[in-house]
Write a protein that holds these residues in place. Structure first.
Motif, PDB file in Angstrom:
ATOM      1  N   THR A  65       0.830  -1.202   0.000  1.00 53.32           N
ATOM      2  CA  THR A  65       0.000   0.000   0.000  1.00 53.32           C
ATOM      3  C   THR A  65       0.865   1.253   0.000  1.00 53.32           C
ATOM      4  OG1 THR A  65      -1.792  -1.142   1.144  1.00 53.32           O
ATOM      5  CG2 THR A  65      -1.765   1.263   1.293  1.00 53.32           C
ATOM      6  N   GLY A  68       2.210   1.853  -3.290  1.00 52.18           N
ATOM      7  CA  GLY A  68       1.219   2.070  -4.327  1.00 52.18           C
ATOM      8  C   GLY A  68       1.140   0.944  -5.331  1.00 52.18           C
ATOM      9  N   THR A  71      -2.496  -2.932  -6.459  1.00 58.05           N
ATOM     10  CA  THR A  71      -3.481  -2.641  -7.488  1.00 58.05           C
ATOM     11  C   THR A  71      -3.658  -3.863  -8.381  1.00 58.05           C
ATOM     12  OG1 THR A  71      -1.747  -1.750  -8.925  1.00 58.05           O
ATOM     13  CG2 THR A  71      -2.904  -0.183  -7.504  1.00 58.05           C
ATOM     14  N   ARG A  78      -4.454  -4.943  -0.279  1.00 59.34           N
ATOM     15  CA  ARG A  78      -4.922  -3.730   0.404  1.00 59.34           C
ATOM     16  C   ARG A  78      -5.800  -4.053   1.611  1.00 59.34           C
ATOM     17  NH1 ARG A  78      -6.776   1.235  -3.305  1.00 59.34           N
ATOM     18  NH2 ARG A  78      -4.901   0.413  -4.336  1.00 59.34           N
ATOM     19  N   ASP A 169      -1.583   6.343   4.774  1.00 57.35           N
ATOM     20  CA  ASP A 169      -1.316   5.607   3.537  1.00 57.35           C
ATOM     21  C   ASP A 169      -2.521   4.862   2.955  1.00 57.35           C
ATOM     22  OD1 ASP A 169       1.215   6.526   3.917  1.00 57.35           O
ATOM     23  OD2 ASP A 169       2.165   4.575   4.170  1.00 57.35           O
ATOM     24  N   LYS A 171      -5.645   4.883   1.420  1.00 55.83           N
ATOM     25  CA  LYS A 171      -6.581   5.814   0.796  1.00 55.83           C
ATOM     26  C   LYS A 171      -7.951   5.165   0.640  1.00 55.83           C
ATOM     27  CE  LYS A 171      -4.051   6.531  -2.823  1.00 55.83           C
ATOM     28  NZ  LYS A 171      -3.604   7.079  -4.132  1.00 55.83           N
ATOM     29  N   SER A 417       5.161   6.872  -2.263  1.00 58.18           N
ATOM     30  CA  SER A 417       4.846   5.607  -2.913  1.00 58.18           C
ATOM     31  C   SER A 417       5.511   5.516  -4.278  1.00 58.18           C
ATOM     32  CB  SER A 417       3.335   5.461  -3.065  1.00 58.18           C
ATOM     33  OG  SER A 417       2.821   6.474  -3.911  1.00 58.18           O
ATOM     34  N   ASP A 419       4.158   4.735  -7.046  1.00 49.78           N
ATOM     35  CA  ASP A 419       3.347   5.310  -8.116  1.00 49.78           C
ATOM     36  C   ASP A 419       3.147   6.815  -7.971  1.00 49.78           C
ATOM     37  OD1 ASP A 419       1.620   5.459  -5.963  1.00 49.78           O
ATOM     38  OD2 ASP A 419      -0.060   4.483  -6.963  1.00 49.78           O
ATOM     39  N   SER A 421       1.445   8.440  -5.762  1.00 53.89           N
ATOM     40  CA  SER A 421       0.171   8.876  -5.192  1.00 53.89           C
ATOM     41  C   SER A 421       0.283   9.270  -3.724  1.00 53.89           C
ATOM     42  CB  SER A 421      -0.879   7.773  -5.348  1.00 53.89           C
ATOM     43  OG  SER A 421      -0.495   6.606  -4.631  1.00 53.89           O
TER      44      SER A 421
END
Length: 617
Positions: A65, A68, A71, A78, A169, A171, A417, A419, A421
């Motif tokens: 997480t 990032g 996913t 997550r 962290d 989200k 992160s 990514d 984000s």
């Protein structure tokens, strides 16, 4: 709970790992060009490293997480938390052992320098971690900087980590994210009970933290229990996130039930154990006073320095570097009118100079945040003078949560992160503005933010996943000190001489750490002796170093890596200057070090060797 690790798929195996052997078996090796074999080997190594990265994240899903990368097919991470039970830690070690065997089996001939570095880094990290897992107690870092013999104490434990992690962290942008939030909350009682089993087992071995650390931990745990009982940690955070997204707060109601009930109850069980430990605790600060403490410290020192230096060698190096730095500070102190007494005594006097203090309370806190913002903007503008390859960090400056401040250092920082984000963060301790001075806050900013931790982390985040996960204490902290040095070389103190004193005192402070850490854990020093060494020899502020010393007591060895790592980087720079002569370029050297990523000290030397080979052509 035992988790299964990812395995190599048939496609990955055929595409890379078995490529050269497959060619040989079909009798076609002689017809394949060497560059084709090398490419296949590189592809195999890259895919194995990717698999190893996700295998690690199976055991540390919170990192997925934070990076990032939870996913798509890994979204399920997550909703998971690390299994903190003894069985969960055993399963983690088994995965590392399996993947280390795979990595050791990869042929190195023909691999490019990037893949060589990647394999060397993972091998070093996993060997160190497995030696830690083999110890009978403690919390073992895997590519991390914290060597913790006490699983729950004033600065270690999920009672601190989970509220910060979930609030910062995790989200919540849709219903699935909210479901994952609840799934994590449902696992929290088991997480806390897993830690509880480990600290009870350690107490059964006679491993009890120092009483003064337990006093802090108990106070903090009481605050955490009180907050959980009111739903002020997770439920309130989730409700805020849902409201911000315009979503109904039904999930928050479920969160409140969990937090007020089973989560609070599990925290109370930990609190009761800490109180039981306090009843039998002594105030002996060093790990050597605990069963198998010398063995633990030998591993912790190796993990924290990525060298084989002995406690005596680290201790002596710290003393030597301290004297050299004080010799640089003395003429500056004389220049600004501080002529009497030792360097430490004069720095103590300087710290009481009202010109360099921040105002008390909230006005001073605002002043500190403005000061940091101005220094960040200045140093950002200087980076093209120090690097050929530039990054633009997404970062923010945040106050350490007040509930954590008493057990926290003056500041800490790190990358965001993978990514982008989640921003990189510079966390500043503002429990009292007396922790900071105007002559040392600029240097602290360069260390934690740019060109230090946040800046370096941006480069590591561009590397393969496993390299973004793994970090080594002497490189992380040595680079941040080297970042301080770069700021000085770029002119940070050309018009603020007293600021250079703050920078040099920062380096001297890290040299003191080498002395104090080994003193506490290998030479029988008391807590008071450790605090007084900082105050008397380096002029440090007592309010700052008391918490620092407590941190060394709970993280044996970690404090030794800072100055040692800095000195190794500077030594490598001197080696490059000598080898290249007029062809030497500091920007190219800095690129070579930071683009090589976070590495142990032997791999750093290998990376500089490769840079010199390229530059010498």
């Amino acid at each position: 709970m035992t988790r299964n690790s990812f395995d190599l798929t048939r496609r990955q195996t055929l595409a890379g790992l078995g490529a050269t052997s497959a060619l040989a078996l079909t009798g076609c090796a002689a017809t394949v060009r060497p560059e084709g074999v090398a490419k296949a080997q590189s592809i195999g190594a890259e895919r194995l490293l990717e698999v190893a990265g996700y295998n690690l994240l199976e055991h540390e899903p919170e990192r997925a997480t934070s990076l990032g990368v939870d996913t798509d097919q890994y979204y399920r991470l997550r909703g998971k938390l690390e299994d903190q039970s003894p069985a969960g830690q055993d399963a983690f070690a088994a995965t590392l052992r399996q993947d280390l065997d795979r990595i050791r089996a990869v042929p190195r001939d023909g691999l490019d320098s990037e893949n060589l570095t990647n394999l060397e880094v993972v091998e070093s990290a996993y060997e160190l971690a497995l030696d830690g897992f083999a110890l009978p107690y403690g919390d073992t870092p895997v590519g991390n900087w914290r060597t913790a013999p006490y699983v729950v104490i004033q600065n270690v434990g999920q009672y601190l980590a989970l509220p910060r992690f979930m609030q910062s962290d995790h989200k919540v942008e849709n219903g699935d994210d909210a479901d994952a939030y609840i799934e994590r909350m449902e696992q929290m009682p088991a997480v806390f009970d897993g830690e509880l089993a480990r600290i009870k087992a350690a107490r059964g071995m006679g491993v009890v933290p120092p009483g003064f650390l337990l006093d802090k931990a108990i106070g903090q745990m009481e605050q955490t229990v009180a907050s959980a009982g009111k739903g002020e940690m997770f439920a309130a955070d989730l409700r805020t996130k849902l409201t911000a997204m315009g979503m109904p707060d039904s999930h928050a109601n479920r969160a409140a039930i969990l937090e007020n009930g089973p989560i609070a109850e599990a925290l109370i069980r930990q609190l009761e154990e800490l109180r039981a430990e306090r009843a039998v605790a002594t105030d002996a600060p060093g790990i050597s006073a605990r069963p198998r403490g010398d063995e633990f410290y030998a591993w912790a020192l190796r993990s924290s320095t990525t060298t084989r230096l002995t406690p005596d060698e680290v201790h002596e190096q710290g003393l030597e570097e301290l004297e050299a730095l004080h010799a640089r500070m003395d003429p500056i102190l004389r220049e600004i009118g501080y002529t009497g007494g030792s360097v430490g005594e004069r720095m103590q006097a300087l710290s009481e100079d009202p010109r360099y203090k921040f105002a008390e309370g909230d006005p001073g806190r605002a002043e500190i945040m403005d000061f940091i913002a101005e220094r960040v903007e200045w140093i950002k503008a200087q980076m093209p003078r120090a690097f050929n390859t530039l990054v633009d960090p997404n970062m923010e400056v945040k106050r350490i949560p007040p509930a954590e401040e008493v057990g926290a250092p003056g500041a800490y920082g790190g990358a965001g992160s993978k990514d982008g984000s989640i921003p990189g963060r510079f966390w500043i301790n503002l429990r009292t503005t007396d922790l900071h001075r105007k002559y040392d806050l600029a240097d602290l900013t360069y260390h934690e933010a740019i060109p230090g931790h946040v800046w370096e982390g941006e480069y590591s985040n561009r590397l393969p996943l496993i390299r973004s996960i793994l970090a080594f204490n002497p490189f992380s902290e040595g680079w941040a000190l080297y970042g301080e040095q770069l700021a000085d070389e770029l002119g940070a103190y050309d018009e603020f001489t007293v600021g250079r004193l703050g920078y040099l005192q920062s380096l001297a402070f890290r040299a003191c750490r080498m002395v104090v850490d080994t003193g506490l854990h290998a030479k029988g020093w008391s807590r008071a002796q450790a605090v007084n060494f900082f105050v008397e020899r380096n002029g440090s502020k007592p309010t700052e170093v008391e918490s620092e010393v407590d941190r060394y007591c709970s993280w044996p060895g970690q404090a030794t890596g800072y100055k040692l790592g800095h000195s190794r980087i500077v030594d490598q720079r001197a080696r490059a200057q000598t080898a290249l002569g007029a062809a030497y370029d500091v920007k190219a050297f800095n690129d070579a070090v930071v683009l090589g990523g976070n590495v142990p000290m032997d791999v750093l030397e290998h990376n500089v060797d490769r840079y010199l080979a390229r530059a010498g052509k």
